[in-house]
Design an enzyme around this catalytic site. Structure first.
Site, short mmCIF file in Angstrom:
data_model
loop_
_atom_site.label_atom_id
_atom_site.label_comp_id
_atom_site.label_asym_id
_atom_site.label_seq_id
_atom_site.Cartn_x
_atom_site.Cartn_y
_atom_site.Cartn_z
N HIS A 132 0.80 -1.23 0.00
CA HIS A 132 0.00 0.00 0.00
C HIS A 132 0.84 1.29 0.00
CE1 HIS A 132 -3.50 -2.42 0.19
NE2 HIS A 132 -3.64 -2.53 1.48
N HIS A 207 -9.69 2.09 0.47
CA HIS A 207 -9.61 0.95 1.39
C HIS A 207 -10.71 0.98 2.45
CE1 HIS A 207 -7.78 -2.33 3.53
NE2 HIS A 207 -6.71 -2.33 2.77
N GLU A 345 -11.50 -3.67 -2.81
CA GLU A 345 -10.58 -2.66 -3.33
C GLU A 345 -10.45 -2.85 -4.84
OE1 GLU A 345 -6.99 -3.07 -0.57
OE2 GLU A 345 -8.48 -4.41 0.26
C1 GLA Z 1 -5.11 -5.26 2.03
C2 GLA Z 1 -4.21 -6.42 2.12
C3 GLA Z 1 -4.42 -7.12 3.40
C4 GLA Z 1 -4.22 -6.19 4.58
C5 GLA Z 1 -5.11 -5.01 4.41
C6 GLA Z 1 -4.81 -3.99 5.48
O1 GLA Z 1 -6.41 -5.64 1.82
O2 GLA Z 1 -4.33 -7.29 1.02
O3 GLA Z 1 -3.52 -8.19 3.49
O4 GLA Z 1 -2.89 -5.78 4.63
O5 GLA Z 1 -4.95 -4.42 3.16
O6 GLA Z 1 -4.74 -4.52 6.74
#
Ligand code: GLA
Length: 381
Positions: A132, A207, A345
């Site tokens: 991210h 997110h 997402e």
């Molecule tokens: C995304 C990732 C997850 C986790 C979340 C945040 O969805 O794929 O593994 O890291 O973000 O916690």
């Protein structure tokens, strides 16, 4: 000006104002303070409302959606996203609640990729991988916000310029995220755009964690999910795609018919074990026409709320909140336990810069990156 025309003008203006208040048209986004960051920068809270009972609240820290209120089947409105009450919550938080993710949504293997013959190194903030956008991604930056409401919608536009080399990524990237809440429909549209001055990679997403019951003390396992996706991208033990596009048919990853999230989540399946539940990218069915496509539907039976997700993106990360562990103190003091929120997402696939067979995430100078996602709410019996 004589007295009579100015009086008439005053009356006329009053009626125009009153009419616009009554219809919601032309009303501007409401702004208030949301505190100061630990570095002393002021952050604001922007409230977008419509005539159908919906309200979206965004802060310019992380261009984050902090609250989203929509009615249930009885017209009762509740907040359907997880988040914090304070700016400090967002600054210290590790769950990316409601945030805009950039420069790169999801993981890049070993925090490395090569572009035009140069290897770029990114911070490894998720085991061996970069997640991210790195240590301080777009979710931890203060964005500039301007309200740009139109007669038929309230609109908030947020901009952030990411300097060349930030978090290891090449190029100065100018990113924009626009939230639009139409006056007469309960849908939140999110438009992303970006430009660069050097070849780079980009993958922006939002997110938000949803709990359509409006009660985040409840698990989301009873929500029924439909994903218009014939394949998914299986991962290794560190959640990096292996490169394979695997058919969902006959696996717990088949959501082509509405299925409760919890129906198969604890099955003895290697992929589910790697994610501790669902935490995978689905390959969306792409009809011939381009533009926004309906790719996901989630129905919550107790409230009757239905969320439909439309996007221009080729993939969607469905994450079932497996890493929530009851330590994050959320809105109203709620401790968010495991699987009390899910994320959808919309995105390009994780680790695309290291997989030439995945749709490209490269952005070059002179090109413009543009994607859109719509979260559409309604109810069913
Ligand atoms: C995304 C990732 C997850 C986790 C979340 C945040 O969805 O794929 O593994 O890291 O973000 O916690």
């Amino acid at each position: 000006m004589t007295r009579l025309p100015s009086l008439l003008l005053a009356f006329f203006s009053f009626f125009v104002f009153a009419a616009s208040q009554a219809t919601g048209a032309g009303r501007e986004v409401q702004t208030s303070d949301f505190g100061k960051t630990s570095e002393g920068v002021s952050v604001h809270r922007y409230v977008l409302t419509n005539n159908k009972g919906a309200e979206a609240v965004v802060i310019n820290y992380g261009a984050t959606l902090v609250s989203l209120k929509v009615p249930d089947r009885n017209g009762k409105t509740a907040d359907v996203v997880l988040g914090y009450d304070t700016l400090e919550g967002y600054e210290l938080g590790k769950s990316y609640f409601g945030a805009t993710i950039g420069r790169y949504g999801n993981r890049i293997a070993r925090g490395e990729f090569s572009l035009d013959g140069t290897v770029f190194h990114l911070p490894r903030n998720d085991g061996p991988n970069s997640l991210h956008g790195g240590m301080r991604g777009f979710n931890k930056r203060v964005w500039a916000a301007v309200a740009r409401s139109r007669a038929d919608a309230q609109v908030l536009e947020l901009s952030y310029t990411s300097p060349d080399g930030e978090e290891g990524y090449p190029g100065t990237v100018k990113a924009k995220v626009t939230y639009t809440l139409p006056a007469e429909t309960n849908e939140l549209r999110i438009d992303y755009s970006a430009t660069t001055d050097k070849d780079t990679v980009i993958n922006l997403t939002n997110h938000s964690y949803f709990n359509l019951s409006g009660d985040a003390s409840k698990e989301i396992v009873g929500h029924e999910l439909l994903l218009r996706a014939p394949q998914f991208t299986p991962v290794d033990a560190t959640l990096i795609p292996t490169g394979e596009l695997r058919a969902v048919r006959g696996t717990p990853f088949d959501f082509t018919k509405p299925t409760a999230i919890g129906a198969r989540i604890n099955q003895d399946d290697e992929q589910l074990k790697f994610g501790r539940g669902y935490d995978h990218n689905w390959v969306l069915e792409k009809p011939a026409e381009t533009g926004l496509q309906l790719v996901a539907e989630v129905f919550e039976p107790t409230s009757g709320r239905l969320l439909e997700v439309l996007t221009t993106e080729p993939g969607i990360q469905f994450y079932s909140g497996n890493f929530l562990d009851g330590t994050a103190k959320g809105k109203g003091g709620q401790l968010y336990a495991r699987r009390t929120g899910f994320c959808l997402e919309t995105q390009h696939f994780p680790d695309s810069p290291n997989h030439p067979n995945f749709p490209s995430t490269v952005l070059k100078p002179g090109e413009s990156y543009r994607t859109s996602t719509v979260l559409r709410f309604s109810t069913r019996k």
